[in-house]
Design a protein around this motif. Structure first.
Motif, PDB file in Angstrom:
ATOM      1  N   ILE A  96      51.228  14.371 -66.123  1.00  0.00           N
ATOM      2  CA  ILE A  96      50.065  14.481 -65.236  1.00  0.00           C
ATOM      3  C   ILE A  96      50.504  14.814 -63.821  1.00  0.00           C
ATOM      4  CG2 ILE A  96      48.188  13.163 -64.169  1.00  0.00           C
ATOM      5  CD1 ILE A  96      47.890  11.676 -66.843  1.00  0.00           C
ATOM      6  N   VAL A  97      51.565  14.167 -63.339  1.00  0.00           N
ATOM      7  CA  VAL A  97      52.063  14.432 -61.980  1.00  0.00           C
ATOM      8  C   VAL A  97      52.489  15.895 -61.842  1.00  0.00           C
ATOM      9  CG1 VAL A  97      53.973  13.961 -60.394  1.00  0.00           C
ATOM     10  CG2 VAL A  97      52.716  12.067 -61.424  1.00  0.00           C
ATOM     11  N   SER A  98      53.226  16.404 -62.837  1.00  0.00           N
ATOM     12  CA  SER A  98      53.665  17.805 -62.794  1.00  0.00           C
ATOM     13  C   SER A  98      52.477  18.756 -62.830  1.00  0.00           C
ATOM     14  CB  SER A  98      54.605  18.094 -63.971  1.00  0.00           C
ATOM     15  OG  SER A  98      55.779  17.325 -63.885  1.00  0.00           O
ATOM     16  N   LEU A  99      51.483  18.423 -63.650  1.00  0.00           N
ATOM     17  CA  LEU A  99      50.273  19.255 -63.715  1.00  0.00           C
ATOM     18  C   LEU A  99      49.549  19.269 -62.375  1.00  0.00           C
ATOM     19  CD1 LEU A  99      48.134  20.886 -65.300  1.00  0.00           C
ATOM     20  CD2 LEU A  99      47.027  18.691 -65.829  1.00  0.00           C
ATOM     21  N   MET A 100      49.410  18.110 -61.742  1.00  0.00           N
ATOM     22  CA  MET A 100      48.717  18.043 -60.451  1.00  0.00           C
ATOM     23  C   MET A 100      49.435  18.870 -59.395  1.00  0.00           C
ATOM     24  SD  MET A 100      45.981  16.216 -60.817  1.00  0.00           S
ATOM     25  CE  MET A 100      45.518  15.687 -59.176  1.00  0.00           C
ATOM     26  N   ARG A 101      50.741  18.804 -59.374  1.00  0.00           N
ATOM     27  CA  ARG A 101      51.508  19.567 -58.390  1.00  0.00           C
ATOM     28  C   ARG A 101      51.350  21.074 -58.622  1.00  0.00           C
ATOM     29  NH1 ARG A 101      56.094  17.578 -59.513  1.00  0.00           N
ATOM     30  NH2 ARG A 101      56.819  19.273 -60.834  1.00  0.00           N
ATOM     31  N   ASN A 102      51.465  21.500 -59.864  1.00  0.00           N
ATOM     32  CA  ASN A 102      51.342  22.929 -60.166  1.00  0.00           C
ATOM     33  C   ASN A 102      49.932  23.447 -59.950  1.00  0.00           C
ATOM     34  OD1 ASN A 102      53.999  22.563 -60.930  1.00  0.00           O
ATOM     35  ND2 ASN A 102      53.832  23.868 -62.727  1.00  0.00           N
ATOM     36  N   LEU A 103      48.929  22.632 -60.321  1.00  0.00           N
ATOM     37  CA  LEU A 103      47.542  23.029 -60.077  1.00  0.00           C
ATOM     38  C   LEU A 103      47.277  23.136 -58.580  1.00  0.00           C
ATOM     39  CD1 LEU A 103      45.122  21.188 -62.554  1.00  0.00           C
ATOM     40  CD2 LEU A 103      45.514  23.641 -62.303  1.00  0.00           C
ATOM     41  N   GLY A 104      47.824  22.193 -57.826  1.00  0.00           N
ATOM     42  CA  GLY A 104      47.689  22.247 -56.373  1.00  0.00           C
ATOM     43  C   GLY A 104      48.263  23.538 -55.817  1.00  0.00           C
ATOM     44  N   GLY A 105      49.419  23.955 -56.364  1.00  0.00           N
ATOM     45  CA  GLY A 105      50.024  25.208 -55.922  1.00  0.00           C
ATOM     46  C   GLY A 105      49.163  26.412 -56.251  1.00  0.00           C
ATOM     47  N   SER A 106      48.646  26.465 -57.481  1.00  0.00           N
ATOM     48  CA  SER A 106      47.817  27.608 -57.891  1.00  0.00           C
ATOM     49  C   SER A 106      46.522  27.677 -57.088  1.00  0.00           C
ATOM     50  CB  SER A 106      47.497  27.505 -59.392  1.00  0.00           C
ATOM     51  OG  SER A 106      48.660  27.608 -60.167  1.00  0.00           O
ATOM     52  N   ILE A 107      45.869  26.530 -56.931  1.00  0.00           N
ATOM     53  CA  ILE A 107      44.613  26.499 -56.174  1.00  0.00           C
ATOM     54  C   ILE A 107      44.876  26.787 -54.695  1.00  0.00           C
ATOM     55  CG2 ILE A 107      42.737  24.976 -55.401  1.00  0.00           C
ATOM     56  CD1 ILE A 107      42.838  23.678 -58.185  1.00  0.00           C
TER      57      ILE A 107
END
Length: 521
Positions: free
Chosen positions: A401-412
């Motif tokens: 979940i932490v990795s997903l949040m970081r990557n989603l933050g980057g994409s958004i």
């Protein structure tokens, strides 16, 4: 007693080994960006078609990230990690030998699927390799991978592509991947909580909803600007699919006894709020790293390699600051460090808005250092706080979940900031054009001066006036572009300031007691 991995190697050595594989994967999220024109030319594709080399990887990667905890339970963490390394290595080789764009896109899709589990498993293995009182130092190590790799990606990609061939940006993964798989096999052991588990039947509905929702969302974020956002039926379609898929996924997963993504972890305050901060770490890191090379290439004539060199000193400074943040997190409340990191990052973003057409390379380097020097004080404390109350049984799911949040933050972040940049450019241009009138003394004097310069060069008077107006309009576009980048950076700065204030209301975390005896080694 903590359910940690058996001590078979020094935790720092284990961390270095697993970080080697994760670094390789994170690097590949940005390394191909600067090679797209070379790839398109080599494979006979258009520039627009070649962007699917990036999109296919990000879509597949985004789908696997949240599922990696579940896949780890299905296979056992060490076995899954090695499977991901070898899969990533093999698909990297296929990328390098691709003789058509279609083959390369499929290979990148498979590469993203194979590599999606490397970041969260690296984080989970490192977390379980250190005792709780040393989690800060553990996440300083993962932070080096997270922050440094995206910064070095464009620089390394540009150098390899210019000096050798774009194919070598994929071939270099082969020896690194084989070495990493061998060392992981040799040094890493699974604690009982990370070994293969009986997960019962596969939740195909949850799996499908997560894959469809996140895959469609990533397409929207990566292709939105190119397709003119919601003026495009293509984007509207995938946005609708993303919204429906993710909403249904949330409701479905919350109802399952053993969901493939444990959303209930967000109910833990010490996990949920840091995850939001980690989202914005990705937002600030990736968006700023994307638009600074654009700024220096579009307005200052830098090539890909030199624009990468603007970013790299900041990465080196971050490398040295990570251990500092890792030590401070044991004696200072995480929320204060996060607030400090957000405000320093905001200052760096604001400083980028002060550039002028005369700004030199060294000033850009200093601005970039100021932008990223606060990131260790965001990532390390937020990660430490997020995992402070996570049981070993939930380490893999929390890491996913932490990795997903970081990557989603980057994409958004990239999508929002580049969109802000384009709209600001139009607005700033319209604002400056209003001053191009005979009533404006500055315009009149500049027009007269340029006209005289062209006349002195032997241009006829009638043509000189036209050339002078063209010269002024070129400068106007140049100034409008620089002002638009200022607006974009100010937008990121404002977000960081708001989050710096919010961080002060985060939960506290236990600190090392001053008179506590030193931990045994």
């Amino acid at each position: 007693m903590s359910d940690a991995a058996p001590t078979v190697a020094n935790p720092l050595l284990v961390s270095t080994v697993v970080s080697l594989a994760a670094f390789m994967e994170v690097l590949d999220t940005t390394i191909a960006n600067v090679a797209l024109s070379h790839i398109a030319g080599s494979l006979g594709a258009s520039s627009e078609e070649s962007t699917w080399v990036i999109t296919s990887y990000l879509v597949a990667n985004g789908i696997v990230l949240p599922l990696s905890g579940w896949l780890s339970a299905l296979m056992g963490r060490k076995r899954f990690f090695i499977f991901c390394i070898l899969g990533f290595t093999l698909t990297s080789f296929i990328c390098g030998i691709s003789n058509s764009l279609g083959m390369l896109i499929v290979a990148r899709l498979l590469q993203g699927l194979a590599g999606g589990g490397l970041q969260p498993m690296q984080q989970a293995i490192i977390k379980d390799s250190f005792p709780p009182e040393k989690l800060g130092m553990a996440f300083a190590i993962t932070g080096i991978t997270t922050v440094l790799a995206p910064i070095l990606g464009p620089l390394l990609g540009g150098y390899i592509t210019d000096s050798y061939s774009w194919r070598w940006i994929f071939f270099i993964n082969v020896p690194v991947g084989l070495l990493a798989a061998f060392l992981v096999k040799l040094m890493v052991q699974d604690p009982p909580s990370a070994q293969k588990q009986n997960i019962g039947s596969v939740d195909y509905i949850g799996l499908g909803l997560v894959a469809i929702g996140l895959g469609a969302l990533q397409i929207v974020l990566d292709k939105g600007q190119q397709e003119d956002w919601f003026d495009s039926s293509f984007i509207v379609f995938f946005a609708a699919i993303a919204a429906i898929g993710l909403i249904l996924a949330v409701f479905w997963l919350l109802e399952q006894k053993n969901p493939i993504v444990k959303l209930r972890l967000f109910a833990i305050p010490s996990f949920g709020m840091p995850c939001i901060m980690i989202f914005f770490v990705g937002f600030a890191l990736y968006s700023s790293a994307t638009i600074l090379p654009m700024l220096v290439q579009a307005n200052f004539g830098y090539d890909a390699t030199l624009s990468g060199l603007v970013l790299s000193p900041g990465g080196i400074v971050t490398l040295f600051m990570m251990p500092v943040a890792g030590r401070l997190v044991t004696v200072i409340q995480s929320k204060y460090l996060i607030s400090f990191g957000m405000l320093v990052t905001a200052l760096g973003m604001w400083a980028a808005g002060l550039v002028t057409p005369e700004t030199d390379y060294y000033t850009f380097v200093l601005v970039r250092i100021l932008q990223v020097i606060g990131l260790p004080f965001l990532f390390v404390p937020a990660s430490t706080l997020a995992f402070s109350k996570i049981s070993p049984e939930n380490s893999n799911d929390a890491s996913a979940i932490v990795s997903l949040m970081r990557n989603l933050g980057g994409s958004i972040g990239i999508a929002l900031v580049t969109n802000q940049l384009i709209h600001s450019q139009q607005a700033e241009q319209a604002n400056l054009v209003q001053h191009l009138t005979a009533a404006d003394p500055g315009y009149s004097s500049t027009l007269a001066a340029y006209t005289q310069i062209f006349i002195n060069m032997g241009v006829p008077a009638s043509q000189a006036a036209t050339d002078a107006m063209g010269k002024i309009y070129q400068e106007l576009l140049h100034q409008a572009s620089i002002l638009a980048y200022r607006d974009a950076y100010n937008f990121v700065a404002l977000v960081c300031v708001v989050l710096g204030i919010i961080a002060l209301f985060m939960p506290g975390n236990p600190l090392k007691k001053k008179n506590a005896p030193a931990a045994a080694h």
